[in-house]
Design a protein around this motif. Sequence first.
Motif, PDB file in Angstrom:
ATOM      1  N   SER A  16       8.080 -11.665  -7.455  1.00  0.00           N
ATOM      2  CA  SER A  16       6.716 -12.197  -7.419  1.00  0.00           C
ATOM      3  C   SER A  16       6.056 -11.904  -6.071  1.00  0.00           C
ATOM      4  O   SER A  16       5.059 -12.490  -5.738  1.00  0.00           O
ATOM      5  CB  SER A  16       6.726 -13.708  -7.677  1.00  0.00           C
ATOM      6  OG  SER A  16       7.419 -14.349  -6.639  1.00  0.00           O
ATOM      7  N   PHE A  17       6.645 -11.007  -5.283  1.00  0.00           N
ATOM      8  CA  PHE A  17       6.062 -10.657  -4.003  1.00  0.00           C
ATOM      9  C   PHE A  17       5.704  -9.177  -3.987  1.00  0.00           C
ATOM     10  O   PHE A  17       6.256  -8.383  -4.726  1.00  0.00           O
ATOM     11  CB  PHE A  17       6.999 -10.990  -2.838  1.00  0.00           C
ATOM     12  CG  PHE A  17       8.341 -10.314  -2.925  1.00  0.00           C
ATOM     13  CD1 PHE A  17       8.547  -9.061  -2.365  1.00  0.00           C
ATOM     14  CD2 PHE A  17       9.409 -10.936  -3.551  1.00  0.00           C
ATOM     15  CE1 PHE A  17       9.771  -8.432  -2.449  1.00  0.00           C
ATOM     16  CE2 PHE A  17      10.642 -10.318  -3.639  1.00  0.00           C
ATOM     17  CZ  PHE A  17      10.822  -9.064  -3.080  1.00  0.00           C
ATOM     18  N   LYS A  18       4.782  -8.832  -3.115  1.00  0.00           N
ATOM     19  CA  LYS A  18       4.341  -7.449  -3.009  1.00  0.00           C
ATOM     20  C   LYS A  18       5.293  -6.683  -2.095  1.00  0.00           C
ATOM     21  O   LYS A  18       5.589  -7.129  -0.988  1.00  0.00           O
ATOM     22  CB  LYS A  18       2.922  -7.399  -2.443  1.00  0.00           C
ATOM     23  CG  LYS A  18       2.370  -6.011  -2.340  1.00  0.00           C
ATOM     24  CD  LYS A  18       0.975  -6.020  -1.761  1.00  0.00           C
ATOM     25  CE  LYS A  18       0.503  -4.595  -1.576  1.00  0.00           C
ATOM     26  NZ  LYS A  18      -0.729  -4.506  -0.840  1.00  0.00           N
ATOM     27  N   VAL A  19       5.752  -5.548  -2.546  1.00  0.00           N
ATOM     28  CA  VAL A  19       6.627  -4.700  -1.742  1.00  0.00           C
ATOM     29  C   VAL A  19       5.747  -3.680  -1.020  1.00  0.00           C
ATOM     30  O   VAL A  19       5.043  -2.903  -1.659  1.00  0.00           O
ATOM     31  CB  VAL A  19       7.668  -3.981  -2.632  1.00  0.00           C
ATOM     32  CG1 VAL A  19       8.530  -3.047  -1.797  1.00  0.00           C
ATOM     33  CG2 VAL A  19       8.525  -4.996  -3.365  1.00  0.00           C
ATOM     34  N   PRO A  20       5.766  -3.685   0.319  1.00  0.00           N
ATOM     35  CA  PRO A  20       4.933  -2.736   1.048  1.00  0.00           C
ATOM     36  C   PRO A  20       5.438  -1.306   0.869  1.00  0.00           C
ATOM     37  O   PRO A  20       6.635  -1.074   0.767  1.00  0.00           O
ATOM     38  CB  PRO A  20       5.063  -3.185   2.512  1.00  0.00           C
ATOM     39  CG  PRO A  20       6.327  -3.954   2.566  1.00  0.00           C
ATOM     40  CD  PRO A  20       6.523  -4.553   1.202  1.00  0.00           C
ATOM     41  N   ARG A  21       4.505  -0.368   0.840  1.00  0.00           N
ATOM     42  CA  ARG A  21       4.875   1.039   0.708  1.00  0.00           C
ATOM     43  C   ARG A  21       5.201   1.661   2.051  1.00  0.00           C
ATOM     44  O   ARG A  21       5.858   2.693   2.113  1.00  0.00           O
ATOM     45  CB  ARG A  21       3.746   1.815   0.038  1.00  0.00           C
ATOM     46  CG  ARG A  21       3.581   1.434  -1.437  1.00  0.00           C
ATOM     47  CD  ARG A  21       2.432   2.166  -2.031  1.00  0.00           C
ATOM     48  NE  ARG A  21       1.228   1.462  -1.555  1.00  0.00           N
ATOM     49  CZ  ARG A  21       0.000   1.903  -1.691  1.00  0.00           C
ATOM     50  NH1 ARG A  21      -0.228   3.033  -2.276  1.00  0.00           N
ATOM     51  NH2 ARG A  21      -1.019   1.205  -1.241  1.00  0.00           N
ATOM     52  N   HIS A  22       4.748   1.030   3.124  1.00  0.00           N
ATOM     53  CA  HIS A  22       4.939   1.592   4.457  1.00  0.00           C
ATOM     54  C   HIS A  22       5.034   0.438   5.461  1.00  0.00           C
ATOM     55  O   HIS A  22       4.378  -0.599   5.277  1.00  0.00           O
ATOM     56  CB  HIS A  22       3.745   2.498   4.800  1.00  0.00           C
ATOM     57  CG  HIS A  22       3.952   3.295   6.037  1.00  0.00           C
ATOM     58  ND1 HIS A  22       3.596   2.834   7.276  1.00  0.00           N
ATOM     59  CD2 HIS A  22       4.488   4.530   6.216  1.00  0.00           C
ATOM     60  CE1 HIS A  22       3.894   3.752   8.191  1.00  0.00           C
ATOM     61  NE2 HIS A  22       4.443   4.790   7.566  1.00  0.00           N
ATOM     62  N   PRO A  23       5.818   0.596   6.530  1.00  0.00           N
ATOM     63  CA  PRO A  23       5.924  -0.492   7.520  1.00  0.00           C
ATOM     64  C   PRO A  23       4.595  -0.919   8.124  1.00  0.00           C
ATOM     65  O   PRO A  23       4.442  -2.066   8.533  1.00  0.00           O
ATOM     66  CB  PRO A  23       6.843   0.106   8.595  1.00  0.00           C
ATOM     67  CG  PRO A  23       7.663   1.119   7.878  1.00  0.00           C
ATOM     68  CD  PRO A  23       6.752   1.695   6.809  1.00  0.00           C
ATOM     69  N   SER A  24       3.619  -0.035   8.149  1.00  0.00           N
ATOM     70  CA  SER A  24       2.317  -0.407   8.707  1.00  0.00           C
ATOM     71  C   SER A  24       1.591  -1.441   7.847  1.00  0.00           C
ATOM     72  O   SER A  24       0.646  -2.076   8.306  1.00  0.00           O
ATOM     73  CB  SER A  24       1.437   0.843   8.879  1.00  0.00           C
ATOM     74  OG  SER A  24       1.138   1.404   7.613  1.00  0.00           O
TER      75      SER A  24
END
Length: 141
Positions: free
Chosen positions: A64-72
């Motif tokens: 249920s959380f957003k997975v970032p595509r990039h560390p930025s």
Amino acid sequence: AAGGGGAGDKKRAPGGRAEDEDKNTAAAAAALELEREEKRKKMQPPKKRLYRTRAHSNPLNDQSFKVPRHPSEVNWAEHFPAVAKNPEAKLEVENVDVGCGFGGYLLKLGEVYPDQLSLGLELRDKVTEYVADRITALRAE
């Protein structure tokens, strides 16, 4: 004005499912944040039994959380507040625990190497929530 199908537009499944999923995800995230805020006010260590997940679940489907595509895309100040308070400090992670589970190893690393930044990666959302609440409670001590 009518939309032109730009890069930021979401593809919509029949019946507006993409929008419904976004609303459900946003509502779940808001509820989770409200629940965390209530726990922070109480400042009691979290109980692991309240954060259990099914043994054979697919965390990539059940999250249920957003997975970032990039560390930025990550708000590092949220995870490393001491570093964020010092703008001259260098954010350099020295220890990484992939699949950190409930964070026991990371907490030991923090005790042994208090001046080093450690980062834990975990896919299970309930376990991640537990670790975040545990760290918040420990920082409040």
